[in-house]
Design a protein around this motif. Structure first.
Motif, mmCIF file in Angstrom:
data_model
loop_
_atom_site.group_PDB
_atom_site.id
_atom_site.type_symbol
_atom_site.label_atom_id
_atom_site.label_comp_id
_atom_site.label_asym_id
_atom_site.label_seq_id
_atom_site.Cartn_x
_atom_site.Cartn_y
_atom_site.Cartn_z
ATOM 1 N N GLN A 227 0.838 -1.209 0.000
ATOM 2 C CA GLN A 227 0.000 0.000 0.000
ATOM 3 C C GLN A 227 0.869 1.255 0.000
ATOM 4 O OE1 GLN A 227 -3.076 0.319 -0.507
ATOM 5 N NE2 GLN A 227 -4.022 1.858 0.768
ATOM 6 N N ASN A 228 1.909 1.251 0.844
ATOM 7 C CA ASN A 228 2.780 2.426 0.955
ATOM 8 C C ASN A 228 3.583 2.681 -0.313
ATOM 9 O OD1 ASN A 228 1.907 2.892 3.556
ATOM 10 N ND2 ASN A 228 3.586 1.775 4.498
ATOM 11 N N VAL A 229 4.158 1.626 -0.903
ATOM 12 C CA VAL A 229 4.963 1.848 -2.120
ATOM 13 C C VAL A 229 4.077 2.243 -3.297
ATOM 14 C CG1 VAL A 229 6.904 0.383 -1.419
ATOM 15 C CG2 VAL A 229 5.081 -0.597 -2.793
ATOM 16 N N LEU A 230 2.855 1.729 -3.333
ATOM 17 C CA LEU A 230 1.932 2.125 -4.394
ATOM 18 C C LEU A 230 1.571 3.602 -4.264
ATOM 19 C CD1 LEU A 230 0.152 1.499 -6.823
ATOM 20 C CD2 LEU A 230 -1.602 0.696 -5.230
ATOM 21 N N LYS A 231 1.240 4.031 -3.055
ATOM 22 C CA LYS A 231 0.909 5.449 -2.851
ATOM 23 C C LYS A 231 2.090 6.348 -3.184
ATOM 24 C CE LYS A 231 -2.772 5.042 0.517
ATOM 25 N NZ LYS A 231 -3.251 5.337 1.865
ATOM 26 N N LYS A 232 3.277 5.920 -2.783
ATOM 27 C CA LYS A 232 4.481 6.697 -3.074
ATOM 28 C C LYS A 232 4.709 6.792 -4.582
ATOM 29 C CE LYS A 232 9.458 6.707 -2.183
ATOM 30 N NZ LYS A 232 10.575 5.943 -1.604
ATOM 31 N N MET A 233 4.537 5.680 -5.296
ATOM 32 C CA MET A 233 4.721 5.690 -6.743
ATOM 33 C C MET A 233 3.696 6.601 -7.415
ATOM 34 S SD MET A 233 4.578 2.577 -9.524
ATOM 35 C CE MET A 233 2.791 2.396 -9.414
ATOM 36 N N LYS A 234 2.451 6.521 -6.976
ATOM 37 C CA LYS A 234 1.417 7.357 -7.578
ATOM 38 C C LYS A 234 1.643 8.831 -7.274
ATOM 39 C CE LYS A 234 -2.827 5.888 -7.237
ATOM 40 N NZ LYS A 234 -4.060 5.325 -6.644
ATOM 41 N N LEU A 235 2.171 9.130 -6.095
ATOM 42 C CA LEU A 235 2.398 10.511 -5.692
ATOM 43 C C LEU A 235 3.652 11.095 -6.352
ATOM 44 C CD1 LEU A 235 1.446 12.824 -3.849
ATOM 45 C CD2 LEU A 235 2.953 11.899 -2.087
ATOM 46 N N LYS A 236 4.779 10.403 -6.208
ATOM 47 C CA LYS A 236 6.047 10.910 -6.727
ATOM 48 C C LYS A 236 6.193 10.653 -8.224
ATOM 49 C CE LYS A 236 9.817 10.794 -4.323
ATOM 50 N NZ LYS A 236 11.000 10.277 -3.650
ATOM 51 N N ASP B 36 10.793 0.537 -6.418
ATOM 52 C CA ASP B 36 10.382 0.034 -5.099
ATOM 53 C C ASP B 36 9.072 -0.746 -5.199
ATOM 54 O OD1 ASP B 36 12.607 1.147 -3.899
ATOM 55 O OD2 ASP B 36 11.532 2.926 -3.159
ATOM 56 N N PHE B 37 8.154 -0.234 -6.001
ATOM 57 C CA PHE B 37 6.884 -0.929 -6.235
ATOM 58 C C PHE B 37 7.134 -2.305 -6.850
ATOM 59 C CE2 PHE B 37 3.548 -1.811 -9.460
ATOM 60 C CZ PHE B 37 2.477 -2.059 -8.608
ATOM 61 N N LEU B 38 7.982 -2.360 -7.887
ATOM 62 C CA LEU B 38 8.273 -3.632 -8.552
ATOM 63 C C LEU B 38 8.953 -4.628 -7.612
ATOM 64 C CD1 LEU B 38 9.519 -2.427 -12.055
ATOM 65 C CD2 LEU B 38 7.307 -3.460 -11.485
ATOM 66 N N LYS B 39 9.870 -4.150 -6.804
ATOM 67 C CA LYS B 39 10.559 -5.040 -5.858
ATOM 68 C C LYS B 39 9.578 -5.621 -4.842
ATOM 69 C CE LYS B 39 15.177 -2.999 -6.127
ATOM 70 N NZ LYS B 39 16.212 -2.226 -5.407
ATOM 71 N N THR B 40 8.643 -4.813 -4.398
ATOM 72 C CA THR B 40 7.643 -5.284 -3.447
ATOM 73 C C THR B 40 6.737 -6.323 -4.090
ATOM 74 O OG1 THR B 40 7.704 -3.149 -2.317
ATOM 75 C CG2 THR B 40 5.795 -4.559 -1.877
ATOM 76 N N VAL B 41 6.313 -6.074 -5.316
ATOM 77 C CA VAL B 41 5.472 -7.038 -6.037
ATOM 78 C C VAL B 41 6.241 -8.344 -6.246
ATOM 79 C CG1 VAL B 41 4.344 -7.512 -8.252
ATOM 80 C CG2 VAL B 41 4.030 -5.289 -7.147
ATOM 81 N N ALA B 42 7.513 -8.268 -6.615
ATOM 82 C CA ALA B 42 8.319 -9.470 -6.844
ATOM 83 C C ALA B 42 8.412 -10.322 -5.577
ATOM 84 C CB ALA B 42 9.709 -9.083 -7.339
ATOM 85 N N ARG B 43 8.508 -9.671 -4.423
ATOM 86 C CA ARG B 43 8.594 -10.414 -3.156
ATOM 87 C C ARG B 43 7.291 -11.140 -2.826
ATOM 88 N NH1 ARG B 43 11.655 -5.892 -1.548
ATOM 89 N NH2 ARG B 43 9.881 -4.909 -0.539
ATOM 90 N N LEU B 44 6.175 -10.656 -3.363
ATOM 91 C CA LEU B 44 4.877 -11.264 -3.080
ATOM 92 C C LEU B 44 4.528 -12.409 -4.030
ATOM 93 C CD1 LEU B 44 2.825 -8.038 -2.319
ATOM 94 C CD2 LEU B 44 3.591 -9.761 -0.678
ATOM 95 N N VAL C 269 9.197 2.413 -20.370
ATOM 96 C CA VAL C 269 8.618 1.248 -19.712
ATOM 97 C C VAL C 269 8.190 1.618 -18.288
ATOM 98 C CG1 VAL C 269 9.075 -1.110 -18.907
ATOM 99 C CG2 VAL C 269 9.907 -0.372 -21.147
ATOM 100 N N ILE C 270 8.982 2.429 -17.614
ATOM 101 C CA ILE C 270 8.629 2.913 -16.273
ATOM 102 C C ILE C 270 7.294 3.655 -16.320
ATOM 103 C CG2 ILE C 270 9.270 4.597 -14.472
ATOM 104 C CD1 ILE C 270 10.912 2.102 -14.189
ATOM 105 N N LYS C 271 7.101 4.495 -17.342
ATOM 106 C CA LYS C 271 5.844 5.238 -17.478
ATOM 107 C C LYS C 271 4.650 4.300 -17.636
ATOM 108 C CE LYS C 271 7.803 9.437 -19.464
ATOM 109 N NZ LYS C 271 7.913 10.295 -20.645
ATOM 110 N N VAL C 272 4.837 3.235 -18.419
ATOM 111 C CA VAL C 272 3.759 2.263 -18.618
ATOM 112 C C VAL C 272 3.432 1.547 -17.308
ATOM 113 C CG1 VAL C 272 3.134 0.114 -19.805
ATOM 114 C CG2 VAL C 272 4.258 1.946 -21.068
ATOM 115 N N ILE C 273 4.476 1.203 -16.554
ATOM 116 C CA ILE C 273 4.270 0.519 -15.272
ATOM 117 C C ILE C 273 3.452 1.406 -14.328
ATOM 118 C CG2 ILE C 273 5.445 -0.322 -13.200
ATOM 119 C CD1 ILE C 273 7.755 -1.177 -15.142
ATOM 120 N N LYS C 274 3.782 2.695 -14.268
ATOM 121 C CA LYS C 274 3.041 3.624 -13.407
ATOM 122 C C LYS C 274 1.577 3.704 -13.808
ATOM 123 C CE LYS C 274 6.016 6.941 -14.032
ATOM 124 N NZ LYS C 274 6.812 8.172 -13.998
ATOM 125 N N THR C 275 1.320 3.644 -15.094
ATOM 126 C CA THR C 275 -0.052 3.725 -15.593
ATOM 127 C C THR C 275 -0.808 2.413 -15.395
ATOM 128 O OG1 THR C 275 0.695 5.281 -17.278
ATOM 129 C CG2 THR C 275 -1.437 4.252 -17.635
#
Length: 130
Positions: free
Chosen positions: A5-14, A22-30, A86-92
């Motif tokens: 939740q935190n990394v997603l909010k951070k990615m959407k905000l920043k 950070d978002f991708l690393k968190t998803v990979a761990r899950l 590719v980063i832009k697509v991931i954010k979207t």
């Protein structure tokens, strides 16, 4: 799940590359503990960017010149080597990425029931951020 939740909010905000990584690393761990699962991040020409438990891999498909068959090559890259477009697509496409994660967790929960709870938590993160 608060980390996701935190990394997603951070990615959407920043919206910068660092927060997306950070978002991708968190998803990979899950991801379930199997090499059978990889989340498609985006396709770019003949290249597909895929996230698995060990990071990002680029899969390149090509049609053999005189045969009606495809061949594939893969190359593992570091997170910081992901191109900006590719980063832009991931954010979207974060919803599709988390949707794939949820689906894989549900599938793996047939083997290990504890992943059903993780899938429910990922689903909650998706709905809280729509």
């Amino acid at each position: 799940m608060s980390e996701l939740q935190n990394v997603l909010k951070k990615m959407k905000l920043k919206g910068d590359k660092e927060s997306t990584i950070d978002f991708l690393k968190t998803v990979a761990r899950l991801l379930p503990p199997s090499d059978d699962y990889g989340i498609s991040l985006t396709k770019k020409g003949v290249h597909e960017y895929v996230l698995d438990r060990r990071g990002v891999v680029i899969i390149s498909l090509s049609l053999e010149e005189y045969l009606p068959i495809f061949s594939a090559d893969s190359k593992r890259i570091e997170y910081n080597e992901i191109p900006e477009d590719v980063i832009k697509v991931i954010k979207t496409n974060w919803k599709q990425i988390l949707g794939q994660l949820r689906d894989y967790l549900l599938e793996y929960s047939k083997i290990d029931k504890k992943y059903l709870e993780v899938a429910d938590q990922v689903n909650s993160v998706i709905f809280e951020n729509i």
